[in-house]
Design a protein around this motif. Structure first.
Motif, PDB file in Angstrom:
ATOM      1  N   GLU A 161       7.581  17.678 -26.998  1.00  0.00           N
ATOM      2  CA  GLU A 161       6.532  18.816 -26.653  1.00  0.00           C
ATOM      3  C   GLU A 161       6.240  18.813 -25.166  1.00  0.00           C
ATOM      4  OE1 GLU A 161       3.593  18.168 -29.499  1.00  0.00           O
ATOM      5  OE2 GLU A 161       4.760  18.792 -31.176  1.00  0.00           O
ATOM      6  N   LYS A 162       6.050  17.518 -24.673  1.00  0.00           N
ATOM      7  CA  LYS A 162       5.642  17.807 -23.211  1.00  0.00           C
ATOM      8  C   LYS A 162       6.810  17.981 -22.233  1.00  0.00           C
ATOM      9  CE  LYS A 162       3.119  13.614 -23.668  1.00  0.00           C
ATOM     10  NZ  LYS A 162       2.688  12.237 -23.245  1.00  0.00           N
ATOM     11  N   PRO A 163       6.347  18.301 -21.271  1.00  0.00           N
ATOM     12  CA  PRO A 163       7.403  18.643 -20.036  1.00  0.00           C
ATOM     13  C   PRO A 163       7.982  17.306 -19.704  1.00  0.00           C
ATOM     14  CG  PRO A 163       5.200  18.727 -19.203  1.00  0.00           C
ATOM     15  CD  PRO A 163       5.054  18.739 -20.696  1.00  0.00           C
ATOM     16  N   GLU A 164       9.124  17.548 -19.104  1.00  0.00           N
ATOM     17  CA  GLU A 164       9.715  16.425 -18.479  1.00  0.00           C
ATOM     18  C   GLU A 164       8.881  15.714 -17.227  1.00  0.00           C
ATOM     19  OE1 GLU A 164      13.676  14.287 -18.703  1.00  0.00           O
ATOM     20  OE2 GLU A 164      12.395  15.753 -19.970  1.00  0.00           O
ATOM     21  N   ILE A 165       9.208  14.243 -17.639  1.00  0.00           N
ATOM     22  CA  ILE A 165       8.324  13.789 -16.478  1.00  0.00           C
ATOM     23  C   ILE A 165       8.849  13.655 -15.178  1.00  0.00           C
ATOM     24  CG2 ILE A 165       7.329  11.377 -15.977  1.00  0.00           C
ATOM     25  CD1 ILE A 165       7.779  10.923 -19.084  1.00  0.00           C
ATOM     26  N   GLN A 166       8.108  14.130 -14.187  1.00  0.00           N
ATOM     27  CA  GLN A 166       8.703  13.922 -12.853  1.00  0.00           C
ATOM     28  C   GLN A 166       8.155  12.714 -12.223  1.00  0.00           C
ATOM     29  OE1 GLN A 166      10.701  16.245 -11.386  1.00  0.00           O
ATOM     30  NE2 GLN A 166      10.790  17.310 -13.479  1.00  0.00           N
ATOM     31  N   SER A 167       9.070  11.910 -11.839  1.00  0.00           N
ATOM     32  CA  SER A 167       8.629  10.615 -11.304  1.00  0.00           C
ATOM     33  C   SER A 167       9.398  10.015 -10.203  1.00  0.00           C
ATOM     34  CB  SER A 167       7.986   9.695 -12.326  1.00  0.00           C
ATOM     35  OG  SER A 167       9.313   9.418 -13.025  1.00  0.00           O
ATOM     36  N   PHE A 168       9.859  10.940  -9.213  1.00  0.00           N
ATOM     37  CA  PHE A 168      10.732  10.603  -8.589  1.00  0.00           C
ATOM     38  C   PHE A 168      10.317   9.393  -7.581  1.00  0.00           C
ATOM     39  CE2 PHE A 168      12.858  11.158  -3.971  1.00  0.00           C
ATOM     40  CZ  PHE A 168      14.117  10.943  -4.829  1.00  0.00           C
ATOM     41  N   LEU A 169       9.199   9.649  -7.055  1.00  0.00           N
ATOM     42  CA  LEU A 169       8.859   8.707  -6.018  1.00  0.00           C
ATOM     43  C   LEU A 169       8.312   7.404  -6.572  1.00  0.00           C
ATOM     44  CD1 LEU A 169       6.239  10.915  -3.947  1.00  0.00           C
ATOM     45  CD2 LEU A 169       8.365  10.023  -3.471  1.00  0.00           C
ATOM     46  N   SER A 170       7.795   7.141  -7.512  1.00  0.00           N
ATOM     47  CA  SER A 170       7.707   6.020  -8.214  1.00  0.00           C
ATOM     48  C   SER A 170       8.883   5.169  -8.717  1.00  0.00           C
ATOM     49  CB  SER A 170       6.801   5.999  -9.467  1.00  0.00           C
ATOM     50  OG  SER A 170       6.914   7.320 -10.248  1.00  0.00           O
ATOM     51  N   THR A 171       9.711   6.071  -8.974  1.00  0.00           N
ATOM     52  CA  THR A 171      11.156   5.566  -9.514  1.00  0.00           C
ATOM     53  C   THR A 171      11.826   5.054  -8.439  1.00  0.00           C
ATOM     54  OG1 THR A 171      11.479   7.313 -11.245  1.00  0.00           O
ATOM     55  CG2 THR A 171      13.247   6.099 -10.709  1.00  0.00           C
ATOM     56  N   THR A 172      11.636   5.660  -7.242  1.00  0.00           N
ATOM     57  CA  THR A 172      12.388   5.096  -6.137  1.00  0.00           C
ATOM     58  C   THR A 172      11.748   3.819  -5.838  1.00  0.00           C
ATOM     59  OG1 THR A 172      12.532   7.354  -5.129  1.00  0.00           O
ATOM     60  CG2 THR A 172      12.893   5.662  -3.696  1.00  0.00           C
ATOM     61  N   THR A 173      10.310   3.708  -5.917  1.00  0.00           N
ATOM     62  CA  THR A 173       9.618   2.691  -5.594  1.00  0.00           C
ATOM     63  C   THR A 173      10.286   1.320  -6.237  1.00  0.00           C
ATOM     64  OG1 THR A 173       7.692   2.966  -6.851  1.00  0.00           O
ATOM     65  CG2 THR A 173       7.833   3.476  -4.332  1.00  0.00           C
ATOM     66  N   VAL A 174      10.243   1.683  -7.568  1.00  0.00           N
ATOM     67  CA  VAL A 174      10.789   0.554  -8.680  1.00  0.00           C
ATOM     68  C   VAL A 174      11.984   0.124  -8.174  1.00  0.00           C
ATOM     69  CG1 VAL A 174      11.489   0.072 -10.921  1.00  0.00           C
ATOM     70  CG2 VAL A 174       9.266   1.458 -10.340  1.00  0.00           C
ATOM     71  N   LEU A 175      12.833   1.110  -7.965  1.00  0.00           N
ATOM     72  CA  LEU A 175      14.348   0.706  -7.533  1.00  0.00           C
ATOM     73  C   LEU A 175      14.485  -0.324  -6.458  1.00  0.00           C
ATOM     74  CD1 LEU A 175      16.556   3.749  -8.305  1.00  0.00           C
ATOM     75  CD2 LEU A 175      16.099   1.973  -9.685  1.00  0.00           C
ATOM     76  N   ILE A 176      13.488   0.423  -5.262  1.00  0.00           N
ATOM     77  CA  ILE A 176      13.475  -0.466  -4.004  1.00  0.00           C
ATOM     78  C   ILE A 176      13.122  -1.869  -4.487  1.00  0.00           C
ATOM     79  CG2 ILE A 176      12.298  -0.800  -2.016  1.00  0.00           C
ATOM     80  CD1 ILE A 176      12.135   2.196  -1.735  1.00  0.00           C
ATOM     81  N   CYS A 177      12.186  -2.190  -5.442  1.00  0.00           N
ATOM     82  CA  CYS A 177      11.481  -3.319  -5.720  1.00  0.00           C
ATOM     83  C   CYS A 177      12.759  -4.059  -6.474  1.00  0.00           C
ATOM     84  CB  CYS A 177      10.501  -3.105  -6.484  1.00  0.00           C
ATOM     85  SG  CYS A 177       8.693  -2.623  -5.770  1.00  0.00           S
TER      86      CYS A 177
ATOM     87  N   ALA B 193       0.863  -1.456  -0.030  1.00  0.00           N
ATOM     88  CA  ALA B 193       0.023   0.191   0.262  1.00  0.00           C
ATOM     89  C   ALA B 193       1.020   1.482   0.016  1.00  0.00           C
ATOM     90  CB  ALA B 193      -0.985   0.019   1.053  1.00  0.00           C
ATOM     91  N   MET B 194       2.007   1.243   0.643  1.00  0.00           N
ATOM     92  CA  MET B 194       2.849   2.525   0.682  1.00  0.00           C
ATOM     93  C   MET B 194       3.394   2.611  -0.550  1.00  0.00           C
ATOM     94  SD  MET B 194       4.758   2.546   4.430  1.00  0.00           S
ATOM     95  CE  MET B 194       5.478   1.018   4.549  1.00  0.00           C
ATOM     96  N   MET B 195       3.879   1.525  -1.209  1.00  0.00           N
ATOM     97  CA  MET B 195       4.425   1.867  -2.598  1.00  0.00           C
ATOM     98  C   MET B 195       3.189   2.165  -3.579  1.00  0.00           C
ATOM     99  SD  MET B 195       6.878  -1.386  -3.005  1.00  0.00           S
ATOM    100  CE  MET B 195       8.358  -1.588  -2.313  1.00  0.00           C
ATOM    101  N   ALA B 196       2.164   1.791  -3.350  1.00  0.00           N
ATOM    102  CA  ALA B 196       1.157   2.134  -4.300  1.00  0.00           C
ATOM    103  C   ALA B 196       0.918   3.800  -4.257  1.00  0.00           C
ATOM    104  CB  ALA B 196      -0.159   1.373  -4.014  1.00  0.00           C
ATOM    105  N   LEU B 197       0.653   3.928  -2.836  1.00  0.00           N
ATOM    106  CA  LEU B 197       0.629   5.284  -2.504  1.00  0.00           C
ATOM    107  C   LEU B 197       1.737   6.407  -3.159  1.00  0.00           C
ATOM    108  CD1 LEU B 197      -0.349   5.800   1.195  1.00  0.00           C
ATOM    109  CD2 LEU B 197      -1.379   6.732  -0.746  1.00  0.00           C
ATOM    110  N   LEU B 198       3.058   5.963  -2.914  1.00  0.00           N
ATOM    111  CA  LEU B 198       4.033   6.683  -3.521  1.00  0.00           C
ATOM    112  C   LEU B 198       3.752   6.665  -5.169  1.00  0.00           C
ATOM    113  CD1 LEU B 198       6.895   5.305  -1.427  1.00  0.00           C
ATOM    114  CD2 LEU B 198       5.805   7.720  -1.258  1.00  0.00           C
ATOM    115  N   GLN B 199       3.572   5.582  -5.575  1.00  0.00           N
ATOM    116  CA  GLN B 199       3.350   5.540  -6.958  1.00  0.00           C
ATOM    117  C   GLN B 199       2.141   6.463  -7.437  1.00  0.00           C
ATOM    118  OE1 GLN B 199       3.079   1.521  -8.369  1.00  0.00           O
ATOM    119  NE2 GLN B 199       5.398   1.139  -7.707  1.00  0.00           N
TER     120      GLN B 199
END
Lengths: 106, 548, 169, 497, 635
Positions: free
Chosen positions: D450-466, D90-96
């Protein structure tokens, strides 16, 4: 047969079973979402019948009634969520036909 | 540090490349030249360390497990798995071949890879780890892990830096290889759960107690995995695709080392664990090998792509290796042992050379060339020498291997041995046919006048770097041809023991060579197989093979 | 009496499942619920019967009918693509289930045992009607957690329903 | 009523998220939550804190090694295990979710609240042996999930998926209920142990078996075993990626644990009924592996592929039940841990790469690996682990299960299992191919610029932890197995003794 | 001190390495000195060792230097054996090689690849000496394959042309085909004797009875003979030798006339005790030899290329040698090798001289009248021609006559074949001489510029001419009052290991008569050819027109090349293609690999279809699932 008239346990359970199956049939065979929804309610009720019958024949076990009350609450919750979903879907599609909602498949 | 090194040399050898590779993987794209250099230095350093440390083994005389590291790894509820590495006569040279070929390959393809070169080198290093681990692992599950893990870097090497069909080739390589090893895994688990361990010796003892039909089934599962890797006809079709699509370094490693794992698996595990099943299936294996020899040669003969030709020649050459193993004679098995090294050196060198040609001409089609000799004399010389080695000319390495294998098969005592050896000789002839035919079309004759042809794109002969790559290989080619004993003497005694016990009727003798002394006494075979625990007397071999 | 209520229940359910018009179907279901309430009465459980009438026939059915009105879709819409096979398989399956249920219930020895035991007990000491006080004690003595959970469940359902149907996103 | 400290300890992990779940909707009444990031952050923070506290409590109990309880809530080792499992998921889901909802451009506090409700339901579901409580837990975990599936409600597919999940789920719950009632009626108790004993002593009446079937079906539905699986792809595709990940991991996990409590734990394996359960599970596991893997092959949508993949993993998990040895159940628990990491990473990867809405096709992943190499490598590790390639943890999960399967003589099933996982390699590799082996199409490059840079620090972190967990599962499996899974079993439901 | 025999092969190897690695930088002079010098040094060492061998007990030196391969029951040492047979051969090889190296210095002076040429040539000497001196079959095989390689390299010396590499390839592959047989023979011998050391094999063979019928030994020897047919250009593997003339002429002289091609005969002599145990093989050898002699001689009748004529003549002479061997005349066969080496090398060098003078013109029909311009060449070649014709007094006469006599003893039919071949030989050699040196110049331009070759080229001609005359007197047949000394000399080698030496062949009966017939026939045909071509080609054209069929067949070499191409090579390639495209790509890869994959995909498509997207169906499938569970539980 006499026992039947007075309501033996088998009778109640049979009624519950049939009710359950009719509910299942409704979900399985009807396309209208609301009908399916009512089918689910029937299935829950079937469980209620069986539950209270068992409770009665088990010597008036109060656990059965407690369980019944909880099921009542659960049924209400399911009703709320289910109807909310039906309404939300209807907003998009203007239909309550479950078969028409099949954009997700394969 | 040095003490740790001497105690954990094998651990160092196995994991150092991977760790080095992972470090290099972290280099940014801009630093690719530095990354490449570091990778090459790392690999070369590993070679020197391995050579310096491992070659202290006395070259002659009996040797058992010389370098070994054992410790329990995980023993989750029941089945213990050991962290078990060792180097003995059977894998010493294969290990050295790996550490030798890797830096040379990197150096040889230093300029071939332009995109993401740092990552490429890093993957090769990781691959090296996998291969070394697979060669050294003594616990079967441990071996399996390396065996499978190796696929991953190779998959990327083919898939990212390969030719136009690289996705198909990479997937095919991965799935093909995996398909065999998964069934093998089931067989492995079956035997291991019966034996209660993954230690090959005890598993072998257990296997001998099983009904023969079960032994055969298990052996077939083992053999399938190994045969795909070898690759044995008709399981070879992944090879041409993978080779042609792979970048040069990938092909070199694939042909030079990876294929050996299959035959090594037969020698190290399948043969000693299922001696009866092995001799039962020796005939089909030998027949497939002979078919592979002739078939590979015939198909190689009609290839239009040099690399594909070399790839099919691999099928043919590895057929010799399998034939030697199937002969179950010391001579044949030693020949197979040597032929593995030969193939690693010669075919590896051929792929390197084809890569050098491709780097200049950007084509590998035979018809695009002609008269290369006058444009690149040094290159031609090297190519020709390697060709000679590949076709097994005496005094080069190729001859000794094939000679021993053929003789070993001929005297095998199997009724089919003579016939198969005779037919396999055809492969020697056909080898010359396709190789020299290709050499003639590519190197001799007038220069290809076509403006777009490959010949016209050749502007420079080999650079000093490329010559530096080829010289050690050529030296080895002659060294192995002139003094093969420096390579096969270490494996003599292990193989003699192995075959002796495989053929022995006494079950106590049969599992001996696979048992580590301590495990034989410590665990104690439940059925009392190792009751006396004495090592078998070195069997006399003189009477074994000569049948008048 | 039992047979009567049972028949009301079953017939109501069958009628409901066959109705084309959703409103009529809803009304049929009310009938079923009433039959069930009757059954509860037969089971000497008047509390349950009352709740059945109030909550199911009253609250839930009104909710359903209300929704039907809101959506203004009474009639089943024509099928977009008739797949009779699905229908027939479904019907067959239901028939099998029905026959199965009949056989099982009739063949169950345990039910008979419980029944005889209950009859024997009733003969000694007549069955008293369901006692609310005992139910309350049971709830708060043994199923306190369950009670809380049902509370949470209702809250969750509310939040969910709001999240789904709130006007502005 | 006096609550002992033990009772509190058992209750607190559930209580804290429940309270937070009640509070969050109040915060979401703030009209400005669309514009004011701090409000959103406060809600997320509250949810995360609640889960964190819950996690903390669980680890505390785990560390003491006590079996605490409150009424019907049995926080034994297995319950603690599932609690940790659920809170982590659930925490990981939240972060993502933080990243995903920002990418989707829609954010509601209710979502967080529902997630917490669902998590509480899961904890309850897996840590009780009372069928009534189990039913309530089932409902508490399911109802919020129906809504969560339909979170992105401006997409009609989203609602459709929720509706499908609801109808099938309600049928399954009804069946579960009916089964519960039958078992209760015929054995006179709602406690699993009592039911087990009753079955042993009185023998299995056909009606009891019908009850058992209906109960089993309720579990299998949540595990999404064939043929109770068909909601899975639709619901996963409909839901936001983190929710899909959470559903696939946590729901399946607690269902497996609950099934473990019900069958080997209560009914026992060596009774006639237990053997029937084993047989049934063998058939369904085989069907699940076959259909799950085959159906995943032609998918073009990564999420649907992952859904089918999760179905096939259900098949592998069930194989552990077929083997039925204590080691096999340990393997199943180990597998669950790895599975948590794998699926949270797989769905988290989609979030981290910033794929939203319809853009979850394989083509949308093209070349992204090179753009974000670290994330790409983590994704590759995940995919290889899902495929069961050593040295990733996924291999060992399968290894532990297949090993026991072979040991107990189910060689045929083991062969089927490895063949199925061979098939699976193909579709997992498609992700790898898309990430690293293919170049993005020109239109994709244009769009991306065209799109702005994707900000996904939290989800990246969860993926790395996984990914780290997956690798740890590959190299330090004894730590996970002996220290965690085996303990949960041994001191949990005593089937190891 | 005899140990330094290793220098004999190694010296040329050093020369080769020098020339190959740094020859190009070192300059032609250094190359010449090293190239020729090492071979001469090798020759001198060989002489020294030869005399040491003569003094050794049993005329035999067995020198072991180390172990090459040793595993299991197989041990192959690095060792040299010097006995009368190998000693003689060693001298012939080094001697003639030295002369031809010297000749090459002049012949190749203008060439670009001078160093490369000498590298190959030295290498060839090394391999040839390994073949001759090696004390085990694998070592012999090293030389055996090695000379094949050098032959390939030297034929394809002009690698930038189209034809030379093709001819080289052809030579190598035909050789390799033979080598295959050789290898099989070796394996069979190893299986039989458990060793591959020649001495040990012969020792064991000495205690064996001659084989009756077709046995293992016959198989082994037949396979070895297949090897010999490849190397020594016998039916069916002779086709490469005429093409090999694409190489430089000295190469043809050395390799394709004097040394390499005789290694087949040498090998059989080496293993004579084994071969003599197998009558079937011996008969086969005799017949193959005889037929080859005839076939090649007939083809030689009509060739226009001067070197082709000599090539077919070589094939024919080699056939003679085999005829001799097959008739149990190992000494006679070897004697012919000895004499043939002198006069055939001389013939080729002479032809090379002619070609050199004519600016690489090889067509006989464009020569003529060169006698005045090239006197030394003419006279030396005439001596060689008389030798090969078998004119009494010249070396060829002694050796050839001995063979014909032995063939008669074996079978009169063989003798007849040999006689016809001898007649043809006399005819085409006379034709060659007449066309090249007599009559009017047919290419005046080339004729104008023709001149005698430099010293380095003529000196070898003269030396060889002397040798060609003298060589024959080593083996004056007993019928002429001689002792056939060569047989006595070789006896220790040819009967090595036999408990008692076989009695030498007894000369009796029709020996004189046979000799008379053959000499008369040869002389007659020689004169016939001489007169036919003395004044040009008109007469011969008229003769050819009378037998158009025969002429065409002969001119096209019995169409054998075409047969091989059409019925062997093309089908093999076709078969390879079928294997690849049908078997590999379609059957294994398509049906075996991709089909299961595709089927899985299709199955996947199908199961995905079950996901209809309709929730009713989902519930239905759940119901079916319950039914299945119920069935399992209640069954």
């Amino acid at each position: 047969m006499g026992a039947w008239m007075n309501g033996s346990l088998q009778g109640y359970i049979l009624v519950a079973m049939l009710l359950f199956i009719i509910g299942l049939a409704t979900v399985m065979l009807r396309r209208t979402l609301l009908m399916q929804f009512m089918g689910i309610e029937l299935m829950l009720n079937a469980a209620n019948v069986a539950l209270l019958a068992f409770a009665r024949f088990r010597g008036g076990d109060v656990t059965g009634t407690v369980f019944y009350l909880f099921i009542l609450g659960v049924a209400a919750c399911e009703a709320a969520i289910g109807l909310a979903l039906v309404i939300a879907l209807f907003r998009h599609r203007k239909t309550t036909d479950a078969d028409r909602a099949d954009s997700l498949r394969q | 540090m040095t003490e740790w090194m001497s105690n954990h040399l094998l651990t160092f050898l196995v994991f150092a490349p991977a760790i080095w590779g992972l470090l290099i993987l972290c280099f940014p794209e801009k630093q690719a030249p530095l990354a490449k250099l570091l990778a090459i230095f790392g690999a070369a350093g590993l070679f020197f360390i391995s050579a310096a440390r491992l070659l202290t083994i006395p070259p002659e005389g009996p040797m058992n497990l010389v370098f070994a590291e054992h410790m329990p790894w995980f023993s989750v509820v029941g089945l213990p798995v050991e962290y078990s590495l060792s180097i003995d006569g059977l894998n010493l040279w294969l290990v050295l071949l790996t550490t030798f070929l890797t830096p040379l390959t990197m150096l040889g393809t230093y300029r071939s890879v332009t995109q993401r070169a740092g990552s490429f080198m890093a993957l090769i290093l990781i691959l090296e780890s996998g291969m070394l681990g697979a060669f050294m692992a003594q616990d079967l599950l441990f071996f399996y892990l390396f065996w499978e893990a190796m696929l991953i870097p190779m998959y990327f090497v083919i898939g990212i830096w390969g030719g136009d069909e690289r996705k198909y080739a990479a997937n095919k390589f991965f799935l093909y290889t995996l398909s065999g090893s998964l069934l093998w895994l089931v067989a492995l688990l079956y035997l291991a759960t019966k034996a209660g361990t993954f230690a090959p010796g005890i598993m072998a003892a257990t296997a001998l107690g099983l009904p023969f039909s079960v032994q055969c089934t298990l052996f077939l599962a083992f053999a399938l995995a190994f045969a795909i890797k070898v690759p044995l006809f008709p399981l070879h079709t992944w090879l041409p695709d993978a080779h042609v699509q792979a970048p040069t370094a990938g092909s070199v490693i694939l042909a030079g080392v990876l294929l050996k794992l299959g035959s090594y698996g037969f020698l190290r595990f399948a043969l000693p664990m299922f001696p009866d099943a092995f001799s039962h299936y020796a005939k089909p294996i030998a027949m497939l090998s002979v078919i592979a020899i002739v078939y590979g040669a015939l198909v190689a003969m009609v290839q239009r792509d040099i690399k594909k030709l070399v790839a099919y020649s691999s099928v043919s050459h590895m057929g010799f290796v399998m034939l030697g193993l199937a002969s179950m004679t010391v001579v044949g098995t030693q020949g197979a042992m040597l032929q593995m090294l030969n193939h690693g050196i010669s075919t590896g060198a051929l792929f390197l050379l084809v890569g050098m040609l491709y780097d200049r001409a950007h084509t590998r089609m035979i018809s695009d060339f002609g008269g290369v000799a006058s444009k690149m004399p040094v290159f031609t010389t090297f190519f020709f020498i390697v060709t000679l080695s590949s076709i097994g000319l005496p005094l080069t390495n190729g001859f000794v291997g094939e000679f021993l294998i053929l003789n070993g098969t001929y005297i095998s005592g199997f009724p089919w041995g003579r016939v198969f050896a005779t037919v396999a000789t055809l492969g020697v002839l056909l080898g010359a046919v396709y190789m020299l035919w290709m050499v003639k079309k590519v190197f001799w004759g007038p220069e290809n006048p076509d403006e777009d042809s490959g010949t016209q794109h050749l502007h420079s002969d080999l650079s000093v770097r490329e010559i530096a790559v080829m010289v050690p290989i050529v030296v080895l080619i002659f060294w192995m041809g002139l003094h093969p004993r420096s390579f096969i003497s270490v494996s003599e005694q292990p193989i003699v023991n192995l075959l002796h016990s495989a053929k022995a009727p006494d079950p106590r003798v049969r599992v001996q060579p696979m048992l580590k002394p301590e495990s034989a006494t410590k665990d104690g075979l439940k059925d009392g197989l190792a009751a006396d625990g004495a090592a078998p007397a070195a069997p006399s071999i003189s009477g074994e093979e000569v049948r008048k | 009496m039992f047979l009567l209520f049972a028949l009301i229940t079953i017939i109501g359910a069958l009628a409901m499942s066959q109705q084309k018009n959703v409103i009529v179907a809803g009304l049929c279901m009310v009938l079923t619920f009433l039959g069930v309430a009757g059954l509860f009465l037969m089971l000497s459980n008047p509390v349950a019967a009352a709740l059945q009438v109030i909550v199911y026939s009253g609250a839930i059915m009104v909710l359903v009918l209300f929704t039907i009105m809101l959506l203004n879709s009474h009639e089943e819409e024509p099928a977009i693509q008739s797949r009779p096979i699905q229908r027939w398989v479904g019907a067959l399956l239901i028939a099998v289930f029905g026959a199965f249920a009949f056989r099982i219930v009739m063949g169950s020895k345990a039910l008979v045992d419980i029944n005889t035991l209950a009859d024997a007990n009733t003969a000694v000491r007549p069955m008293e009607a369901m006692n609310l006080a005992k139910v309350g004690e049971e709830i708060f003595r043994h199923y306190l957690l369950g009670f809380e959970i049902v509370g949470l469940l209702l809250l969750a359902a509310m939040v969910g329903a709001v999240a789904l149907t709130k006007k502005e996103l | 009523m006096n609550l002992t400290s033990q009772n509190w300890a058992a209750l607190m992990p559930l209580l804290v998220p429940s309270v937070a779940a009640c509070l969050i909707p109040i915060a979401s009444l703030d009209k400005d939550q669309d514009t004011v990031k701090s409000v959103r952050a406060a809600m997320f923070g509250m949810a995360l804190l609640a889960l964190g506290v819950s996690f903390f409590y669980f680890t505390r109990i785990w560390a003491t090694g006590q079996n605490v309880f409150f009424s019907n809530l049995k926080m034994d080792r297995l319950g603690q295990f599932s609690g940790i499992f659920v809170t982590v998921a659930a925490m990981m889901a939240l972060l993502q979710l933080w990243d995903h909802l920002h990418h989707e451009g829609w954010m509601k506090g209710e979502t967080l609240s529902l997630l917490l409700f669902s998590a509480v339901g899961m904890m309850l579901f897996a840590s009780t042996t009372n069928l009534l409580m189990m039913f309530l837990g089932l409902e508490l975990l399911s109802l919020p999930l129906y809504v969560l599936t339909a979170t992105v409600r401006f997409r009609e597919e989203s609602i459709e998926g929720g509706m499908k999940y609801f109808i099938t789920g309600a049928v399954a719950s009804s069946c579960f209920l009916m089964g519960t009632v039958l078992l209760y009626g015929l054995t006179g108790t709602l406690e699993l142990d009592g039911i087990g004993t009753a079955i042993l002593t009185t023998g299995a009446d056909p009606l009891i078996l019908v009850g058992a079937v209906l109960l089993l079906m309720g579990f299998l539905f949540k595990i999404s075993a064939v043929p109770f699986h068909q909601w899975t792809p639709d619901a996963y595709e409909a839901s936001p990626h983190p929710i899909a990940g959470f559903m696939s991991v946590a729901t399946k996990g607690v269902a497996v644990i609950a099934l473990m409590r019900a069958f080997p734990g209560a009914i026992g394996l060596h009774t006639a009924t237990g053997q029937r359960v084993g047989m049934a599970l063998a058939v369904l596991a085989a069907a699940t592996m076959i259909i799950g893997n085959l159906s995943a092959l032609p998918q073009t949508n990564v999420k649907r592929m992952l859904a089918y993949s999760s179905i096939s993993h259900a098949g592998y998990l069930l194989l552990g039940f077929v083997a039925g040895t204590p080691e096999a159940y340990t393997g199943v628990l180990f597998y669950l841990v790895i599975y948590l990491a794998m699926n949270m990473a797989a769905f988290g990867m989609l979030t981290a790469f910033g794929l939203v809405g319809e853009h979850t096709q394989f083509e949308d992943l093209r070349g992204l690996g090179w753009k974000r190499p670290v994330l790409g490598v983590a994704a590759v590790i995940t995919m290889l682990s899902l495929a069961g390639i050593p040295p990733m943890g996924g291999f060992f999960g399968k290894y532990f299960i297949f090993k026991e399967l072979v040991k107990t003589g189910h060689v045929g099933l083991a062969v089927l299992g490895v063949t199925a996982s061979l098939v699976s390699v193909y579709y997992y590799l498609r992700v790898v191919v898309a990430l690293f082996l293919e170049q993005p199409s020109e239109s994709q490059v244009r769009e991306a610029s065209e799109k702005p840079e994707i900000q996904s620090f939290l989800s990246t972190t969860t993926v790395l932890i996984c990914a780290a967990i997956i690798l740890a599962g590959g190299f330090f499996q004894n730590l996970l197995v002996d220290g965690f899974a085996a303990k949960a079993l041994k001191e949990g439901i005593e089937i190891l003794r | 001190m005899q140990k330094i025999a290793w220098l004999i092969p190694i010296l040329p190897l050093i020369g080769s390495a020098f020339n190959g690695l740094i020859g190009k930088k070192a300059g032609k002079k250094a190359v010449s000195i090293v190239g020729v010098g090492t071979v001469v040094a090798s020759f001198l060492t060989a002489l020294w060792v030869f005399f040491a061998m003569k003094d050794a007990p049993g005329h035999r030196l067995d020198l072991i230097y180390g172990t090459w391969m040793a595993t299991g029951s197989l041990t192959v040492p690095f060792g040299l054996t010097i006995d009368p047979l190998s000693g003689t051969m060693m001298l012939v090889v080094t001697g003639i090689s030295a002369l031809i190296h010297l000749y090459s210095v002049g012949y190749m002076a203008e060439e670009e690849g001078y160093a490369r040429y000498f590298c190959y040539l030295n290498l060839f000497v090394f391999f040839m000496l390994t073949l001759v001196l090696g004390n085990s079959l694998p070592l012999l095989f090293v030389g055996w394959e090695g000379v094949g390689l050098c032959s390939y390299l030297l034929i394809g010396y002009a690698f930038e042309t189209e034809t030379a590499p093709a001819a080289g390839l052809k030579a190598f592959l035909f050789n390799r085909t033979g080598d295959m047989g050789m290898a099989i023979g070796m394996m069979a011998l190893f299986a039989l004797f458990g060793t591959l050391t020649i001495g040990d094999i012969l020792n064991q063979a000495g205690h064996m009875q001659a084989e009756v019928g077709f046995g293992v030994l016959t198989f082994a020897t037949l396979m070895l003979f297949v090897g010999a047919t490849g190397k020594s250009a016998q039916i069916p593997l002779y086709l490469w030798l005429p093409d090999a003339m694409a190489g430089p002429t000295p190469v043809s002289a050395l390799i394709h006339a004097a040394t390499m091609v005789t290694s087949g005969i040498y090998m059989i002599c080496r293993l004579a005790p084994v071969f003599s145990l197998t009558p079937i093989t011996m008969t086969t050898i005799a017949w193959v030899g005889g037929l080859t002699a005839l076939l090649a001689a007939t083809i030689g009748l009509v060739q226009r290329d001067i070197k082709k004529v000599l090539a077919y003549s070589t094939v024919s002479q080699l056939g003679y040698m085999f005829l001799g061997l097959g008739s149990a005349g190992f000494a006679a066969g070897f004697f012919h090798v000895f004499t043939h080496a002198w006069f055939k090398a001389l013939l080729f060098l002479g032809a090379g001289s002619v070609i050199h003078a004519m600016h690489h013109e090889q067509d006989l029909f464009r020569m003529g009248g060169l006698k005045e311009k090239l006197p030394i060449t003419f006279w030396t070649m005439l001596i060689a021609t008389l030798c090969i014709m078998g004119i009494p007094g010249f070396s060829g006469f002694f050796s050839k006559d001995e063979i014909l006599y032995l063939a008669f003893l074996k079978s009169p039919a063989l003798w007849a074949i040999g006689l016809v071949a001898a007649c043809c030989t006399a005819f085409y050699m006379a034709r060659l001489m007449a066309l090249a040196f007599l009559g009017e110049p047919r290419d005046s331009h080339a004729y104008e510029h023709a001149h005698e070759a430099p010293m380095t080229m003529t000196l070898p001609l003269v030396v060889l001419a002397v040798g060609a005359v003298v060589a024959g007197f080593w083996g004056i047949p007993k019928v002429l009052g001689g002792t056939f000394a060569v047989e006595h000399w070789l006896e220790p080698a040819l009967t090595y290991g036999h408990a008692e030496a076989e009695a030498g062949s007894v000369h009796e009966g029709p020996a004189m008569m046979l000799m008379g017939i053959s000499v008369a026939a040869a002389a007659g045909f020689g004169l016939f050819g001489w007169s036919l071509y003395k004044n040009g080609t008109e007469k011969s054209e008229r003769l050819a027109a009378k037998f158009p069929g025969a002429h065409t067949i002969l001119l096209n070499k019995y169409f054998l090349d075409e047969l091989v191409e059409g019925y062997l090579l093309r089908p093999t390639r076709w078969f390879g293609n079928v294997l690849w495209k049908l078997f590999d790509v379609i059957i294994i890869d398509g049906i075996g690999v991709n089909l299961p994959g595709a089927l899985t995909r299709v199955a996947g498509d199908f199961t995905a279809l079950l996901q209809t997207g309709r929730v009713r169906n989902y519930v239905l499938s759940m119901g079916l699932g319950v039914l299945v569970l119920l069935y399992i539980f209640l069954k």
